[in-house]
Design a protein around this motif. Structure first.
Motif, PDB file in Angstrom:
ATOM      1  N   TRP A 144      95.151  31.276 188.031  1.00 14.25           N
ATOM      2  CA  TRP A 144      94.360  32.274 188.765  1.00 14.25           C
ATOM      3  C   TRP A 144      92.878  31.907 188.797  1.00 14.25           C
ATOM      4  N   TYR A 145      92.476  30.948 187.974  1.00 16.47           N
ATOM      5  CA  TYR A 145      91.066  30.534 187.981  1.00 16.47           C
ATOM      6  C   TYR A 145      90.696  29.663 189.185  1.00 16.47           C
ATOM      7  N   ASN A 146      91.653  29.402 190.057  1.00 11.94           N
ATOM      8  CA  ASN A 146      91.308  28.762 191.340  1.00 11.94           C
ATOM      9  C   ASN A 146      90.207  29.541 192.063  1.00 11.94           C
ATOM     10  N   ARG A 147      90.254  30.866 191.930  1.00 11.38           N
ATOM     11  CA  ARG A 147      89.272  31.692 192.639  1.00 11.38           C
ATOM     12  C   ARG A 147      87.859  31.453 192.116  1.00 11.38           C
ATOM     13  N   ALA A 148      87.726  31.175 190.818  1.00 10.49           N
ATOM     14  CA  ALA A 148      86.401  30.946 190.236  1.00 10.49           C
ATOM     15  C   ALA A 148      85.934  29.509 190.393  1.00 10.49           C
ATOM     16  N   GLY A 149      86.850  28.617 190.843  1.00 13.47           N
ATOM     17  CA  GLY A 149      86.504  27.213 190.992  1.00 13.47           C
ATOM     18  C   GLY A 149      86.515  26.771 192.431  1.00 13.47           C
ATOM     19  N   GLY A 188      80.266  22.331 188.402  1.00 19.77           N
ATOM     20  CA  GLY A 188      79.760  22.596 187.059  1.00 19.77           C
ATOM     21  C   GLY A 188      79.106  23.961 186.958  1.00 19.77           C
ATOM     22  N   ASN A 189      78.327  24.330 187.968  1.00 21.02           N
ATOM     23  CA  ASN A 189      77.687  25.654 187.975  1.00 21.02           C
ATOM     24  C   ASN A 189      78.730  26.769 188.043  1.00 21.02           C
ATOM     25  N   ALA A 190      79.765  26.565 188.870  1.00 25.38           N
ATOM     26  CA  ALA A 190      80.826  27.572 188.985  1.00 25.38           C
ATOM     27  C   ALA A 190      81.587  27.707 187.665  1.00 25.38           C
ATOM     28  N   ARG A 191      81.810  26.597 186.997  1.00 29.35           N
ATOM     29  CA  ARG A 191      82.490  26.637 185.699  1.00 29.35           C
ATOM     30  C   ARG A 191      81.690  27.454 184.688  1.00 29.35           C
ATOM     31  N   GLU A 192      80.381  27.229 184.640  1.00 28.91           N
ATOM     32  CA  GLU A 192      79.559  27.952 183.678  1.00 28.91           C
ATOM     33  C   GLU A 192      79.546  29.454 183.972  1.00 28.91           C
ATOM     34  N   MET A 198      81.957  31.066 185.384  1.00 30.83           N
ATOM     35  CA  MET A 198      83.299  31.505 185.004  1.00 30.83           C
ATOM     36  C   MET A 198      83.397  31.712 183.503  1.00 30.83           C
ATOM     37  N   PHE A 199      82.840  30.775 182.726  1.00 33.69           N
ATOM     38  CA  PHE A 199      82.863  30.916 181.275  1.00 33.69           C
ATOM     39  C   PHE A 199      82.114  32.174 180.833  1.00 33.69           C
ATOM     40  N   ARG A 200      80.946  32.401 181.425  1.00 33.89           N
ATOM     41  CA  ARG A 200      80.150  33.570 181.033  1.00 33.89           C
ATOM     42  C   ARG A 200      80.908  34.868 181.267  1.00 33.89           C
ATOM     43  N   ALA A 201      81.672  34.910 182.340  1.00 32.71           N
ATOM     44  CA  ALA A 201      82.364  36.155 182.710  1.00 32.71           C
ATOM     45  C   ALA A 201      83.716  36.320 182.025  1.00 32.71           C
ATOM     46  N   THR A 202      84.371  35.221 181.638  1.00 32.75           N
ATOM     47  CA  THR A 202      85.776  35.327 181.220  1.00 32.75           C
ATOM     48  C   THR A 202      86.066  34.777 179.830  1.00 32.75           C
TER      49      THR A 202
END
Length: 265
Positions: free
Chosen positions: A99-104, A182-186, A188-192
């Motif tokens: 489901w993390y396709n949406r955040a990436g 890389g920005n999208a990953r960070e 995503m990490f902050r939120a999840t």
């Protein structure tokens, strides 16, 4: 220095034996395990999934790699098609992307709206909390790879007819967006990243070492999983051993590889 293949296989074998014990423990207890494998293109998700699943009973270990959503699925609640892939008791499910396709990829490539993206970041922790509260053991791994090595792996895939299918148009377009991913990953990490559902980072610049480290980490973070090895005894057969014999029109196909073992026999 990259991990030597022979040494890697020597280290992998005991881990795989332990994975077999884990599967027996899962089936004995009815425990459910979900492992999300996320990361950049060519990081090595498929390789570590194969290393985990190779020696396990496929009836209780499933690999999920969903295609892009259909027109109908696009109208559903975003998590809906993933819910149907979750494990039953005694199963382990390995998500090759999730489901993390949406955040990436959806975020970076513009496949979702800003509203859909923000909704996902808000809903994902709650969705995962429901899974964990229901007893699912959830593991989220991010496989990291530097851009230089990613480029090498892309070039290797392009040159190998057996691997060329791994290069999709989206992969090729994403090559220009290493920093954006890389920005999208960070974000995503902050939120999840949470206490109930943390992210784990694994260095996959050396894919073999990355596989070993990830599997060891997974095994170490499962509850104690002792499982007695079944004792299998073969009773002697009462009759001499038989060979296959066929009668009638149905016959084996011709053997074109009689010398494939290299000794001419």
């Amino acid at each position: 220095m990259k991990t030597n293949k022979k040494h890697y296989e020597e280290l992998l074998k005991p881990l795989q034996r332990e994975l077999v014990q884990v599967q027996q423990w899962l089936q004995n207890t009815g425990t459910r395990v979900v492992v999300l494998l996320e990361g950049r293109d060519a990081a090595g998700k498929g390789g570590v999934i194969n290393a985990i699943a190779n020696t396990l009973n496929p009836r209780a270990c499933r690999v999920v790699a969903l295609p892009k959503p259909s027109d109908r699925e696009r109208t559903q609640w975003y998590f809906q098609r993933y819910v149907s892939e979750l494990p039953a008791g005694g199963e382990i499910v390995l998500f090759d992307r999730s489901w993390y396709n949406r955040a990436g990829v959806e975020k970076v490539m513009g496949y979702c709206s800003a509203v859909e993206y923000e909704r996902f970041l808000n809903q994902a922790p709650a969705f995962e909390k429901m899974l964990v509260d229901d007893g699912v053991l959830l593991f989220k791994y991010w496989l990291s790879v530097d851009q230089a090595l990613q480029e090498e792996r892309f070039a290797e895939r392009a040159a190998d007819p057996l691997k060329r299918w791994k290069l999709s148009p989206v992969d090729l377009a994403a090559r220009q967006k290493y920093a954006e991913y890389g920005n999208a990953r960070e974000a995503m990490f902050r939120a999840t990243h949470s206490a109930h559902s943390p992210w784990w980072l694994v260095d996959f610049n050396d894919q073999r070492r990355g596989r070993l480290n990830l599997i060891r980490h997974l095994l170490d973070h499962l509850p104690s999983h002792p499982a007695a090895e079944p004792v299998i005894e073969f009773e002697p057969l009462p009759e001499p051993l038989l060979k296959e014999r066929f009668e009638g029109a149905v016959q084996p196909i011709a053997d074109r590889f009689k010398s494939a073992n290299g000794n001419g026999h």
